[in-house]
Design an enzyme around this catalytic site. Structure first.
Site, mmCIF file in Angstrom:
data_model
loop_
_atom_site.group_PDB
_atom_site.id
_atom_site.type_symbol
_atom_site.label_atom_id
_atom_site.label_comp_id
_atom_site.label_asym_id
_atom_site.label_seq_id
_atom_site.Cartn_x
_atom_site.Cartn_y
_atom_site.Cartn_z
ATOM 1 N N GLU A 173 -101.047 -54.569 47.134
ATOM 2 C CA GLU A 173 -100.640 -53.263 47.664
ATOM 3 C C GLU A 173 -99.906 -52.399 46.634
ATOM 4 O O GLU A 173 -99.739 -51.203 46.836
ATOM 5 C CB GLU A 173 -99.729 -53.478 48.887
ATOM 6 C CG GLU A 173 -100.465 -54.127 50.044
ATOM 7 C CD GLU A 173 -99.535 -54.826 51.033
ATOM 8 O OE1 GLU A 173 -99.182 -55.988 50.780
ATOM 9 O OE2 GLU A 173 -99.168 -54.179 52.033
ATOM 10 N N ARG A 213 -93.971 -68.157 45.741
ATOM 11 C CA ARG A 213 -94.081 -69.503 46.301
ATOM 12 C C ARG A 213 -94.276 -69.448 47.809
ATOM 13 O O ARG A 213 -95.127 -70.165 48.352
ATOM 14 C CB ARG A 213 -92.806 -70.267 45.957
ATOM 15 C CG ARG A 213 -92.819 -71.712 46.345
ATOM 16 C CD ARG A 213 -91.673 -72.407 45.638
ATOM 17 N NE ARG A 213 -91.565 -73.805 45.969
ATOM 18 C CZ ARG A 213 -90.806 -74.672 45.299
ATOM 19 N NH1 ARG A 213 -90.114 -74.266 44.266
ATOM 20 N NH2 ARG A 213 -90.761 -75.937 45.644
ATOM 21 N N GLU A 248 -101.081 -69.970 42.164
ATOM 22 C CA GLU A 248 -100.101 -70.025 41.080
ATOM 23 C C GLU A 248 -98.844 -69.379 41.610
ATOM 24 O O GLU A 248 -98.856 -68.228 42.035
ATOM 25 C CB GLU A 248 -100.635 -69.271 39.870
ATOM 26 C CG GLU A 248 -99.692 -69.347 38.688
ATOM 27 C CD GLU A 248 -100.086 -68.365 37.605
ATOM 28 O OE1 GLU A 248 -101.288 -68.185 37.351
ATOM 29 O OE2 GLU A 248 -99.170 -67.741 37.040
ATOM 30 N N CYS A 285 -95.341 -64.792 34.728
ATOM 31 C CA CYS A 285 -95.262 -66.169 35.236
ATOM 32 C C CYS A 285 -94.751 -67.100 34.152
ATOM 33 O O CYS A 285 -94.265 -68.183 34.449
ATOM 34 C CB CYS A 285 -96.647 -66.663 35.651
ATOM 35 S SG CYS A 285 -97.573 -65.479 36.594
ATOM 36 N N GLU A 314 -86.810 -69.992 40.299
ATOM 37 C CA GLU A 314 -87.260 -68.868 39.496
ATOM 38 C C GLU A 314 -86.557 -67.581 39.932
ATOM 39 O O GLU A 314 -86.480 -67.283 41.129
ATOM 40 C CB GLU A 314 -88.787 -68.704 39.671
ATOM 41 C CG GLU A 314 -89.371 -67.602 38.787
ATOM 42 C CD GLU A 314 -90.883 -67.423 38.961
ATOM 43 O OE1 GLU A 314 -91.433 -67.936 39.967
ATOM 44 O OE2 GLU A 314 -91.489 -66.773 38.103
#
Lengths: 467, 467
Positions: free
Chosen positions: A150, A206, A228, A265, A351
């Site tokens: 989006e 996640r 991923e 990432c 993260e």
């Protein structure tokens, strides 16, 4: 079937296109990939400007990501020109074998079926409409339904238009590619649940990745999910490396940490640095570099808000010291913590998507190995060594192999080279399926499965398996 | 951790053994596989007699399954002597590339970690303690914890003892292999849930396979499950084939259908036979052959009870006609139904594990394709063609590729050749993961994942990737 008629329409068209598309000659699919790459090149500065406008990514980055994307498409086209893309194997029969004749067995890999690809916010080209998963699936002979992210609808529309035109120009079914727009949580989940979809590729958070995996596993016919999700990309600075060139290391690290506002990432979120000669200089130089870094806009307001909140939460954990903060907002940040605190506090391993990194000071090799015990799976693990570190590095690398999909020596994890020996993947939660890569030619295996043909007459065998 | 201390002990030993075992030279693992094969040969007639006593399988079958098992172990040993078992790839760097240097990337596949293998009731040797999954995992460098099937504990103990001795003789850690005994529903599930286990291989019922897959997916760190569950192995008799040699076809079919009391995953449970010349002779000859077949004992009382119940339920479905029934119990049986009934009644598509088959009479090619639409994924699909059938077969095979992992022409699905081009796998529910095979050298991929090494100095690279 679904509450989203556009999902039904897209998947029904993909299912109908699958038969004819997978039976195309690989050179036809190579021509398609080349035509898509040429079409993206043909969008010229309009595309770069659209990317920049929608994502805040600099024009230079938009251009380099475009080149990466077209190179990737052409790489799969070249793969299709060779004999190995579907891994054929021939085991010739032996009618005279005792006690039983040996049948003639020939094997190739065929595409799984229509693939759902979720565009990623942080790579509007290389991991979106015509990104790596789309290229791999189209190369494999699988139609693709892309759920556009989006955050960059116009970019997706421009690239999607190129793919549609390329299909038309080559006389291939339009259903080979459809671009859908809508919320991931509803429309995206309906796509994953649709019986016509046979595999899913996703790059993102996640939480979203796990939700997709749960939906896929709960289907009457479960399907593979390549999600991923999360990686902090630990960097290990061994004592010799720190003693040899602490300031160079610090500058290299800081450049990687703030690249693209840390929205990769592969951003190096964790640095395990050995106490001893060079550590102070490393910390001082890295802190100075981060302090001097001005805030850059992030991809979306939501990503920025999550970044600032994650960064600030990190700073509030007892034992965590703020070493540096860039200027403006969303400011990059650099923190430090000792190993004991890191071992005791799981939140330090999460993260923070953006330009925040944490230096963990480590006493010795044994402590490094204890720290490794608590780390989750990663996309990358990086080591820097000096001449005196080789024995320790040789003991560390087997641990890093079990931790990550790519081990980097003497460099930094950002910047993924697209090639034949690339792995962009890794153990959970870096990805939901460590057995594959999302980047490089090996990614075609994601969308293939083996089929064996026993004693088929030559006329009925697939062409590439005929005598 | 687990309520089964033997599971903890076994997995803890496997985890400890993983590091040293995976770093063994492939030739050491080849020597291990050869030693296991030699050790099994050394068990001689004791082993065949034990198999026979525990499983009711005839001595000749026990011996041939033993030879298949040892051949399989030796096949993986030979694979390890070659360069390709871990699929290495090298992409040499280019420091002079513009705008950025190209890093040196080298890739290999490494083992996932300790593997849980569930022994199968119907293959006490080839799919049990030293079966295909154990051989593939040991070849890959993965320790194995086998949950022995409760139906043949002594057979498992004999073979497990051979593996333990071979490990000892080669100075390899005992934790590389452990055999566990206990119920699948409790101890087996605890094994799947154990955090030290990194992959699961299972052959058995659909219910048990789905339960294992659910446990694996619900772990904090999900793991791959290779469950082989359910297959009815449809056979397509095209009109020319039926017209040419209906009686030969019938005899071949009946022999495959009753082989080993039908206790094969590849047993031909469904025959789609075209109405027309030859069908009556086919049915008559097949029925006569089944009628003349005496019941053979089955593997366990439970399997026998489930077989008789499933067979008899099939006969009670309206529209299903009993064509033949063998003598004694558990008697083989042959039923017939028309395509319309088959399309309307999903229960007709379920596997009856044992020597019961269903002939579905089909009017024409279009009806064949409608029947294909309702079939679930299969391990195998078999076609018989005459000269006049080649065009129809060419249209059928692409459908069969999507249905099954192995397409057999002119033969029967029972009897799986173990080789380099073997696929024993297929779409759900034949297996939980159509991307792999449980038989043949390609099975090693089940337990491997890719790792890339970027710019590593030669001394730190894995040997096989060094310049």
């Amino acid at each position: 079937m679904s509450e989203f008629p556009q999902v039904d329409t897209a998947v029904t068209a993909a299912v109908a296109a699958f038969g004819p598309y997978r039976e195309t000659d690989p050179l036809t699919r190579a021509a398609l990939l080349d035509a898509i790459a040429d079409g993206i090149d043909g969008l010229g500065e309009d595309l770069a400007a659209t990317v920049h406008r929608e994502t805040n990514l600099p024009l230079a980055r938009a251009r380099s990501e475009r080149d990466r994307t077209t190179n990737q498409l052409r790489m799969f086209a070249r793969l299709l020109e060779g004999p190995d893309w579907n891994r054929p194997r021939i085991a010739i029969g032996d009618p005279g074998r005792e006690p039983l004749p040996r049948p003639d067995l020939r094997l190739r890999h065929i595409p799984l079926g229509p693939v759902a690809v979720f565009g990623a916010s942080n790579f509007p080209l290389a991991f979106s409409a015509a990104g790596g998963d789309t290229a791999a699936a189209l190369a494999a002979g699988a139609p693709v339904v892309v759920k556009a992210h989006e955050a960059h609808p116009e970019t997706s529309r421009l690239v999607g238009g190129v793919i549609t035109e390329a299909l038309h120009a080559l006389g291939l079914p339009a259903g080979v590619f459809t671009l859908l727009f809508g919320p991931g949580r509803t429309l995206g989940q309906a796509l994953v649940a649709h019986p016509g979809i046979k595999a899913v590729a996703f790059t993102g958070s996640r939480a979203a990745g796990l939700a997709i995996a749960a939906t896929a596993a709960a289907r009457p016919v479960p399907i593979p999910v390549y999600a991923e999700m999360s990686s902090v990309n630990p960097v290990f600075l061994l004592p010799g490396a720190l003693a040899d060139a602490p300031e160079d290391l610090a500058r290299g690290f800081a450049a990687s940490a703030v690249l693209g506002s840390g929205q990769f990432c592969t951003n190096p979120g964790l640095v395990f640095a050995r106490n001893g000669s060079g550590l102070d200089e490393f910390v001082k130089t890295a802190a100075a570099a981060i302090s001097e870094t001005a805030a850059q806009p992030m991809l979306t307001d939501g990503i920025r808000a999550a970044y600032e909140a994650g960064r600030d939460r990190l700073g509030e954990i007892p034992g965590v010291e703020l070493l540096a903060r860039g200027t403006g907002e969303p400011a990059p940040a650099l923190y430090r913590v000792d190993a004991a605190t890191f071992l005791a506090e799981p939140a330090l391993r999460d993260e923070v998507f953006g330009a925040t990194s944490l230096i963990v000071t480590v006493e010795d090799e044994a402590e490094t190995h204890r720290l490794l015990d608590v780390l989750e799976g990663q996309l990358t693990a990086t080591i820097h060594t000096g001449q005196s570190d080789l024995d320790e590095a040789a003991r560390l690398i087997p641990r890093l192999e079990l931790l990550a999909g790519r081990i980097v020596h003497g460099g930094w994890p950002t910047g993924v080279e697209v090639g034949h020996a690339t792995v962009h993947g890794g153990p959970f939660p870096a990805t939901s399926d460590a057995r594959s890569t999302s980047v490089g030619t090996l990614a075609i295996d994601r969308f293939l499965r083996p089929v064996a043909y026993q004693d088929l007459p030559a006329d009925l065998l697939p062409k590439e398996l005929r005598p």
